[in-house]
Design an enzyme around this catalytic site. Sequence first.
Site, mmCIF file in Angstrom:
data_model
loop_
_atom_site.group_PDB
_atom_site.id
_atom_site.type_symbol
_atom_site.label_atom_id
_atom_site.label_comp_id
_atom_site.label_asym_id
_atom_site.label_seq_id
_atom_site.Cartn_x
_atom_site.Cartn_y
_atom_site.Cartn_z
ATOM 1 N N HIS A 183 0.850 -1.201 0.000
ATOM 2 C CA HIS A 183 0.000 0.000 0.000
ATOM 3 C C HIS A 183 0.880 1.243 0.000
ATOM 4 O O HIS A 183 1.338 1.698 1.042
ATOM 5 C CB HIS A 183 -0.921 -0.012 1.228
ATOM 6 C CG HIS A 183 -2.037 0.983 1.136
ATOM 7 N ND1 HIS A 183 -3.370 0.636 1.164
ATOM 8 C CD2 HIS A 183 -2.023 2.333 1.005
ATOM 9 C CE1 HIS A 183 -4.122 1.725 1.058
ATOM 10 N NE2 HIS A 183 -3.317 2.776 0.962
ATOM 11 N N GLU A 231 -11.011 3.338 6.738
ATOM 12 C CA GLU A 231 -9.913 4.188 7.186
ATOM 13 C C GLU A 231 -10.511 5.303 8.043
ATOM 14 O O GLU A 231 -10.169 5.456 9.204
ATOM 15 C CB GLU A 231 -9.154 4.768 5.982
ATOM 16 C CG GLU A 231 -7.981 5.669 6.355
ATOM 17 C CD GLU A 231 -7.332 6.333 5.140
ATOM 18 O OE1 GLU A 231 -7.955 6.383 4.065
ATOM 19 O OE2 GLU A 231 -6.186 6.828 5.282
ATOM 20 N N ASP A 260 1.947 3.928 2.939
ATOM 21 C CA ASP A 260 0.918 4.751 2.304
ATOM 22 C C ASP A 260 1.517 5.930 1.517
ATOM 23 O O ASP A 260 1.459 5.962 0.303
ATOM 24 C CB ASP A 260 -0.113 5.238 3.330
ATOM 25 C CG ASP A 260 -1.434 5.633 2.679
ATOM 26 O OD1 ASP A 260 -1.409 6.509 1.808
ATOM 27 O OD2 ASP A 260 -2.474 5.058 3.022
ATOM 28 N N GLY A 313 -9.466 7.912 -2.196
ATOM 29 C CA GLY A 313 -10.127 9.196 -1.945
ATOM 30 C C GLY A 313 -10.926 9.148 -0.665
ATOM 31 O O GLY A 313 -10.964 8.135 0.026
ATOM 32 N N HIS A 322 -9.698 0.790 -0.715
ATOM 33 C CA HIS A 322 -9.549 1.367 0.622
ATOM 34 C C HIS A 322 -10.930 1.269 1.283
ATOM 35 O O HIS A 322 -11.940 1.556 0.642
ATOM 36 C CB HIS A 322 -9.236 2.866 0.570
ATOM 37 C CG HIS A 322 -7.862 3.240 0.115
ATOM 38 N ND1 HIS A 322 -7.355 2.908 -1.100
ATOM 39 C CD2 HIS A 322 -6.903 3.981 0.737
ATOM 40 C CE1 HIS A 322 -6.124 3.421 -1.221
ATOM 41 N NE2 HIS A 322 -5.823 4.071 -0.123
ATOM 42 N N ARG A 376 3.770 15.727 -16.126
ATOM 43 C CA ARG A 376 3.092 16.031 -17.385
ATOM 44 C C ARG A 376 3.556 15.240 -18.597
ATOM 45 O O ARG A 376 2.917 15.293 -19.643
ATOM 46 C CB ARG A 376 3.234 17.523 -17.678
ATOM 47 C CG ARG A 376 2.642 18.350 -16.537
ATOM 48 C CD ARG A 376 2.195 19.677 -16.993
ATOM 49 N NE ARG A 376 1.494 20.373 -15.923
ATOM 50 C CZ ARG A 376 1.149 21.637 -15.983
ATOM 51 N NH1 ARG A 376 1.454 22.337 -17.047
ATOM 52 N NH2 ARG A 376 0.496 22.195 -14.993
ATOM 53 N N HIS A 432 1.280 4.955 -2.350
ATOM 54 C CA HIS A 432 0.802 5.814 -3.446
ATOM 55 C C HIS A 432 2.000 6.496 -4.114
ATOM 56 O O HIS A 432 2.816 7.106 -3.429
ATOM 57 C CB HIS A 432 -0.151 6.876 -2.913
ATOM 58 C CG HIS A 432 -1.406 6.313 -2.324
ATOM 59 N ND1 HIS A 432 -2.579 6.210 -3.031
ATOM 60 C CD2 HIS A 432 -1.669 5.802 -1.090
ATOM 61 C CE1 HIS A 432 -3.516 5.663 -2.260
ATOM 62 N NE2 HIS A 432 -2.989 5.407 -1.080
ATOM 63 N N ASP A 449 -6.366 3.138 -8.965
ATOM 64 C CA ASP A 449 -7.520 3.316 -8.086
ATOM 65 C C ASP A 449 -8.470 4.413 -8.547
ATOM 66 O O ASP A 449 -8.083 5.411 -9.143
ATOM 67 C CB ASP A 449 -7.098 3.474 -6.613
ATOM 68 C CG ASP A 449 -6.569 4.856 -6.279
ATOM 69 O OD1 ASP A 449 -5.976 5.491 -7.167
ATOM 70 O OD2 ASP A 449 -6.756 5.285 -5.121
HETATM 71 ZN ZN LIG Z 1 -3.928 4.755 0.666
#
Ligand SMILES: [Zn+2]
Length: 349
Positions: A11, A211, A289, A181, A208, A68, A13, A138
């Site tokens: 996990h 949480e 995370d 999110g 997720h 970008r 990001h 995700d």
């Molecule tokens: Zn997360």
Amino acid sequence: MFEDMPKVELHLHLDGAIPPRTVLQIAARNGLMDLLPGNTEAAVARWFAFQDFYHFMDVVRTIKNLLRTPEDFALAVYAMGRELAAQNVRYAEITVTPYTYVGVLKQGVTIEMILAGLEAGRQQVRDEFGVELRWVFDIPRNRSFADYRNGGDYVAGAAERTLEFALMGRDVGVIGLGLGGSELNAPPEPFAPVFAEAKRYGLKSLPHAGESEGPASVWGAIDHLQADRVGHGIRAIDDPRLMAELASRQIPLEISPTCNATLNFVSGLAEHPFPKFDAAGVLVTVNTDDPTLIGTTLTQEYQLLVDVFGYTRADVVRIARNAFTACYAEADLKARLLAEFDGWAAGQI
Ligand SMILES: [Zn+2]
């Protein structure tokens, strides 16, 4: 104490794992330095430091805005991979939210550019560091509900497009569909058809849940999204029947203790329910995370099991092994990773 332990992270990001130096480099070459609070690593690191949730989201949005070109994604992945290698992370499943680049920011970024950049970075990380990466794409759940409130259909927006992107990426390491999110007012149930379709195509369901929101969110994830693992899931602690269900079905939880404490989803590290999940027989894994934004490393997360929860070294080895069994590497790679871990563990006694 755990620096040399072979590790798997499940996990993590991408947006929250890019070192300040790399963020500066990308901003500079894209002529976007005015989006940053300063032109030194120290200034970016200070800006990364958690203040409150709004600031945190603002930082994440800005980082997304800086990426970008395919080369930007490749460099971000490479820099993250170097950090993982330094901690002897051998394999990681990285969460990326392509919809927020192509659907929201509208900076001319296409899914083809993202996939090309991720793949170039992934190959470089494999060749240079021997670290294997896989992707979880995700769905930004709150974005879906915003589309819905604006008169669109939430599955036709962020959710369906994210599934489409994930299916396009199956040949370049995308193994699962996630749901991220804010959970507030964005329960899992409406996403059931998208996750069912993802599973029909062989993708894993990796939402997720639990949480910030209570047990209902986790029930929704396991009953309606057929979750193969649950991201966080810590609020399941409030429902004994759910705890028993998670334990008996051995549905792994991806827990990030420092992140949960920093974002105030638990009142402090010492109050984190991690040991209770473990004692209840739930298959728990340890993760970071967003390591660069909350100032942690996977090595530190394992160390805190000892320092805060009073775990023994043997306990930590047992917990670390869970991530190897709960990962979705293909069978031969998984067997190799497990053999490497077990070889290391045998040498520790
Ligand atoms: Zn997360």
